[in-house]
Design a protein around this motif. Structure first.
Motif, PDB file in Angstrom:
ATOM      1  N   ALA A  15       0.829  -1.205   0.000  1.00 51.29           N
ATOM      2  CA  ALA A  15       0.000   0.000   0.000  1.00 51.29           C
ATOM      3  C   ALA A  15       0.865   1.257   0.000  1.00 51.29           C
ATOM      4  O   ALA A  15       0.564   2.238  -0.696  1.00 51.29           O
ATOM      5  CB  ALA A  15      -0.930  -0.008   1.209  1.00 51.29           C
ATOM      6  N   GLU A  16       1.945   1.246   0.772  1.00 48.99           N
ATOM      7  CA  GLU A  16       2.816   2.414   0.861  1.00 48.99           C
ATOM      8  C   GLU A  16       3.642   2.617  -0.412  1.00 48.99           C
ATOM      9  O   GLU A  16       3.844   3.744  -0.861  1.00 48.99           O
ATOM     10  CB  GLU A  16       3.738   2.285   2.072  1.00 48.99           C
ATOM     11  N   GLU A  17       4.132   1.506  -0.974  1.00 46.44           N
ATOM     12  CA  GLU A  17       4.988   1.600  -2.160  1.00 46.44           C
ATOM     13  C   GLU A  17       4.174   1.772  -3.437  1.00 46.44           C
ATOM     14  O   GLU A  17       4.642   2.374  -4.401  1.00 46.44           O
ATOM     15  CB  GLU A  17       5.874   0.347  -2.291  1.00 46.44           C
ATOM     16  N   GLY A  18       2.953   1.205  -3.445  1.00 46.20           N
ATOM     17  CA  GLY A  18       2.139   1.264  -4.653  1.00 46.20           C
ATOM     18  C   GLY A  18       2.695   0.437  -5.791  1.00 46.20           C
ATOM     19  O   GLY A  18       2.322   0.609  -6.960  1.00 46.20           O
ATOM     20  N   HIS A  19       3.576  -0.496  -5.446  1.00 47.13           N
ATOM     21  CA  HIS A  19       4.258  -1.284  -6.482  1.00 47.13           C
ATOM     22  C   HIS A  19       4.759  -2.585  -5.853  1.00 47.13           C
ATOM     23  O   HIS A  19       5.431  -2.560  -4.817  1.00 47.13           O
ATOM     24  CB  HIS A  19       5.421  -0.478  -7.053  1.00 47.13           C
ATOM     25  N   LEU A  20       4.462  -3.720  -6.487  1.00 47.38           N
ATOM     26  CA  LEU A  20       4.849  -5.011  -5.916  1.00 47.38           C
ATOM     27  C   LEU A  20       6.358  -5.199  -5.879  1.00 47.38           C
ATOM     28  O   LEU A  20       6.905  -5.683  -4.882  1.00 47.38           O
ATOM     29  CB  LEU A  20       4.214  -6.149  -6.724  1.00 47.38           C
ATOM     30  N   THR A  21       7.036  -4.824  -6.946  1.00 48.96           N
ATOM     31  CA  THR A  21       8.485  -5.048  -6.987  1.00 48.96           C
ATOM     32  C   THR A  21       9.198  -4.252  -5.904  1.00 48.96           C
ATOM     33  O   THR A  21      10.053  -4.785  -5.183  1.00 48.96           O
ATOM     34  CB  THR A  21       9.042  -4.664  -8.371  1.00 48.96           C
TER      35      THR A  21
END
Length: 301
Positions: A15-21
């Motif tokens: 949620a914080e990064e907005g990106h899985l990688t």
């Protein structure tokens, strides 16, 4: 419904990064494994938490509601877990001492012996953490007190007594072009790739890359290491060189890694650190006094 807090931590990172990688890199797990954990949480809750796209992971309305609530849940659980472990350690007469690498160098055993003299019946449990936590569990509640390499992020919020000061050296692969030098000037290695600590270590990473001594010269990171073994292997394999405390040459000797004094960078210090908030337990005060007593005994004044 019972939810594993690990799934909540993984969800919060995505949620914080907005990106899985990026979230997977931050959590030190693979992207497929993280994807599986997110899907498991969605299945348990029976809702979709993210809208997936080529640009990343966007929270749904349900996901946004959970993201707003999760930090308080994890903080409460962390507080409860820390209080439980502290109570258990006190009952067992165990003091948890965090450290990252060589603790307080050769002073460590003398400090423990002095503490045992002051606190008969108590024992010290040394807890080593990775380089992603320069406070060695102190700020997270895993340690009661810590022997730490200074400076470190958050140092201004805890109590610290400096125990010793030592030079920073360079660690190089044995076949490096400067390996035969008696002393190396730091400006000679500005273009070299360096082995860095993880991003999660904050500005501690910049300190051990000597960003302040580069006068704007960019850093080339050849590898990232989270502990001494990874660090030594990266250097030995030629992925980079690294600044390190002088004591490393005594504690981490390998035939394929050499250590040399370096000019042009600041010193390093070791201190004993404790949490100042609230009432400091007497047993923690006794350990701090033990560390300071031993330090002054070895280095008067």
């Amino acid at each position: 419904m019972d939810i594993d807090t690990r799934l909540l931590r993984y969800f919060a990172a995505v949620a914080e990064e907005g990106h899985l990688t990026r979230a997977a890199e931050r959590l030190f797990i693979s992207q497929p494994a993280l994807t599986k954990q997110v899907k498991q949480l969605e299945a348990q809750l029976g809702v979709e938490l993210f809208v997936r796209s080529r640009n990343g992971m966007t929270l749904t309305a349900a996901g946004a509601a959970l993201a707003a609530a999760v930090p308080a849940v994890l903080d409460a659980w962390g507080t409860a877990l820390s209080a439980t472990k502290v109570a258990a350690a006190r009952a067992a007469r165990v003091l948890r001492v965090g450290f990252v690498a060589s603790a307080a160098n050769e002073l460590t055993q003398h400090i423990i012996a002095e503490f045992a003299r002051r606190r008969p019946g108590w024992r010290v449990r040394m807890l080593q953490t990775g380089w992603d936590d320069p406070t060695a569990g102190l700020t997270g509640g895993a340690a009661d007190v810590a022997l730490l390499r200074l400076p470190f992020p958050g140092q201004e919020r805890v109590g610290v007594e400096v125990l010793l000061t030592e030079d920073r050296w360079l660690a190089l692969p044995a076949g490096h072009r400067l390996a035969d030098r008696e002393v190396i000037d730091f400006h000679e290695v500005l273009d070299e790739p360096f082995v860095a600590t993880p991003d999660a270590s904050g500005w501690w990473r910049d300190y051990w890359l000597a960003v302040d001594a580069r006068e704007g010269h960019p850093v080339t990171v050849g590898a990232v290491a989270g502990n001494p073994d990874e660090w030594l292997n990266a250097i030995a394999n030629g992925y980079g060189i690294s600044l390190t405390p002088e004591a490393t040459a005594r504690f981490y000797q390998r035939p394929d890694v050499v250590y040399r004094p370096v000019r042009g960078v600041s010193h390093s210090q070791v201190g004993v650190a404790w949490v100042r908030e609230g009432e400091v337990p007497q047993v923690v005060r006794d350990f701090v006094r033990s560390a300071v007593t031993v330090s002054r005994r070895v280095s008067p004044g």
